[in-house]
Motif scaffolding. Sequence first.
Motif, short mmCIF file in Angstrom:
data_model
loop_
_atom_site.label_atom_id
_atom_site.label_comp_id
_atom_site.label_asym_id
_atom_site.label_seq_id
_atom_site.Cartn_x
_atom_site.Cartn_y
_atom_site.Cartn_z
N THR A 161 33.78 38.69 50.65
CA THR A 161 34.53 38.97 49.44
C THR A 161 35.53 40.07 49.74
N ARG A 162 36.66 40.01 49.07
CA ARG A 162 37.68 41.04 49.22
C ARG A 162 37.74 41.85 47.93
N TRP A 163 38.34 43.03 48.01
CA TRP A 163 38.28 43.96 46.89
C TRP A 163 38.85 43.35 45.62
N ASP A 164 39.88 42.53 45.75
CA ASP A 164 40.47 41.88 44.58
C ASP A 164 39.48 41.00 43.83
N ASP A 165 38.52 40.43 44.55
CA ASP A 165 37.52 39.59 43.89
C ASP A 165 36.73 40.39 42.86
N TRP A 166 36.53 41.67 43.12
CA TRP A 166 35.77 42.52 42.21
C TRP A 166 36.66 43.08 41.10
N LEU A 167 37.93 43.29 41.40
CA LEU A 167 38.84 43.83 40.39
C LEU A 167 39.04 42.87 39.22
N VAL A 168 38.86 41.57 39.46
CA VAL A 168 39.05 40.59 38.39
C VAL A 168 37.74 40.26 37.67
N HIS A 169 36.65 40.92 38.05
CA HIS A 169 35.38 40.69 37.38
C HIS A 169 35.49 41.11 35.91
N PRO A 170 34.91 40.35 34.98
CA PRO A 170 35.06 40.67 33.55
C PRO A 170 34.51 42.03 33.15
N ASP A 171 33.61 42.63 33.92
CA ASP A 171 33.06 43.94 33.57
C ASP A 171 33.87 45.10 34.15
N SER A 225 34.99 49.52 55.17
CA SER A 225 36.20 50.28 54.86
C SER A 225 37.24 50.02 55.94
N MET A 226 38.48 49.94 55.54
CA MET A 226 39.55 49.69 56.49
C MET A 226 39.87 50.96 57.27
N GLY A 227 40.17 50.78 58.55
CA GLY A 227 40.63 51.90 59.37
C GLY A 227 39.53 52.79 59.92
N ILE A 228 38.27 52.36 59.81
CA ILE A 228 37.15 53.14 60.35
C ILE A 228 36.63 52.45 61.59
N GLU A 229 36.52 53.20 62.67
CA GLU A 229 36.16 52.63 63.98
C GLU A 229 34.81 51.95 63.97
N ILE A 239 46.51 44.48 55.77
CA ILE A 239 45.50 45.11 56.62
C ILE A 239 44.18 44.33 56.54
N GLY A 240 43.83 43.90 55.34
CA GLY A 240 42.62 43.10 55.18
C GLY A 240 42.72 41.76 55.90
N ASP A 241 43.87 41.12 55.80
CA ASP A 241 44.09 39.85 56.51
C ASP A 241 43.86 40.04 58.01
N GLN A 242 44.43 41.12 58.55
CA GLN A 242 44.33 41.37 59.99
C GLN A 242 42.90 41.71 60.38
N TRP A 243 42.20 42.45 59.52
CA TRP A 243 40.80 42.79 59.83
C TRP A 243 39.96 41.52 59.94
N ASP A 247 39.76 46.06 51.12
CA ASP A 247 41.13 46.19 51.61
C ASP A 247 42.09 46.75 50.57
N SER A 248 42.23 46.10 49.43
CA SER A 248 43.21 46.57 48.45
C SER A 248 42.82 47.92 47.84
N LEU A 249 41.57 48.34 47.98
CA LEU A 249 41.19 49.70 47.57
C LEU A 249 42.01 50.74 48.34
N GLN A 250 42.40 50.39 49.56
CA GLN A 250 43.13 51.33 50.41
C GLN A 250 44.55 51.59 49.92
N ARG A 251 45.01 50.87 48.91
CA ARG A 251 46.36 51.12 48.40
C ARG A 251 46.50 52.56 47.92
N HIS A 252 45.42 53.14 47.43
CA HIS A 252 45.47 54.53 46.97
C HIS A 252 45.75 55.48 48.13
N ASN A 253 45.09 55.24 49.26
CA ASN A 253 45.34 56.06 50.45
C ASN A 253 46.76 55.86 50.97
N LEU A 254 47.20 54.61 50.98
CA LEU A 254 48.54 54.31 51.51
C LEU A 254 49.63 54.93 50.65
#
Length: 255
Positions: free
Chosen positions: A122-132, A44-48, A100-104, A75-82
């Motif tokens: 893998t980044r979150w976008d990789d899962w968002l485009v999964h056919p399921d 998760s982004m932003g967790i120590e 933020i993901g790039d920097q991490w 990373d892109s999951l964090q758009r909801h928090n932002l």
Amino acid sequence: MNICGQWDNNRRKQLQKNVSNYRVNTTRKYGPREERKAARLQISMGIEKHTGEKFLTLCEWSARRFDQTTVIVSDSLQRHNLMYLEDIGMEEAYNKARAIGDQWIEDNKKALELLGNAGRITRWDDWLVHPDFKRNLLEIHQKYRENRHFRRALNIRIYHMWAQKHESDPVTYPEERKQRYFEQSLNYLLEEAAIFPIMTEEYAIDVYAGTWFSKFFDALKEDVSDRLRNIIDKSMCYEIDFVKRKSNAQPYLVA
């Protein structure tokens, strides 16, 4: 995505040493008791606990124990928090989350190299485009609307998080923005609930630094479809934490 580098004799020798001042402590195991040769490190982004020396410790631990390690950069999951924190729209929040993901990845490159060619990212976008994904998301939304037990479990979790944040930081989390926080957090959790059954189709142990898996999966599999339940029932998760070593180690930074 693979930036984890290649194995060489020097790196193998380094893994025989302690590379940080911490060690991994498994606090809870969830799911079937069996041996698996692959791990997914959920980040998760932003967790120590998910960056720096502790993440380096986690990579060392995983490289010692598993034949393959996949790092899930959420990373892109964090758009909801932002969208809540910065009061911005979806597109701007998405772009910031990706940055933020790039920097991490850049900040933790040396730790990722410890995984060698047995590691992948893998980044979150990789899962968002999964056919399921879309099918799962529709099913999860329907479950939230129709199943009061599932709805109550998610709502309680969101309001519990809100209460903690409101108490510690009432300026960022004022009472008048409680509904906005609820809406963004619900979108976050439902998206997670649609993605993780896809991840668990790959036979591996999910590893998370913190507490999350057990409550999440218990709520998710209740009264869900047979298709998703069969997937979730096979999931195997470790909740872990970090313990300071008694003797000081000299952290190893990959050249």
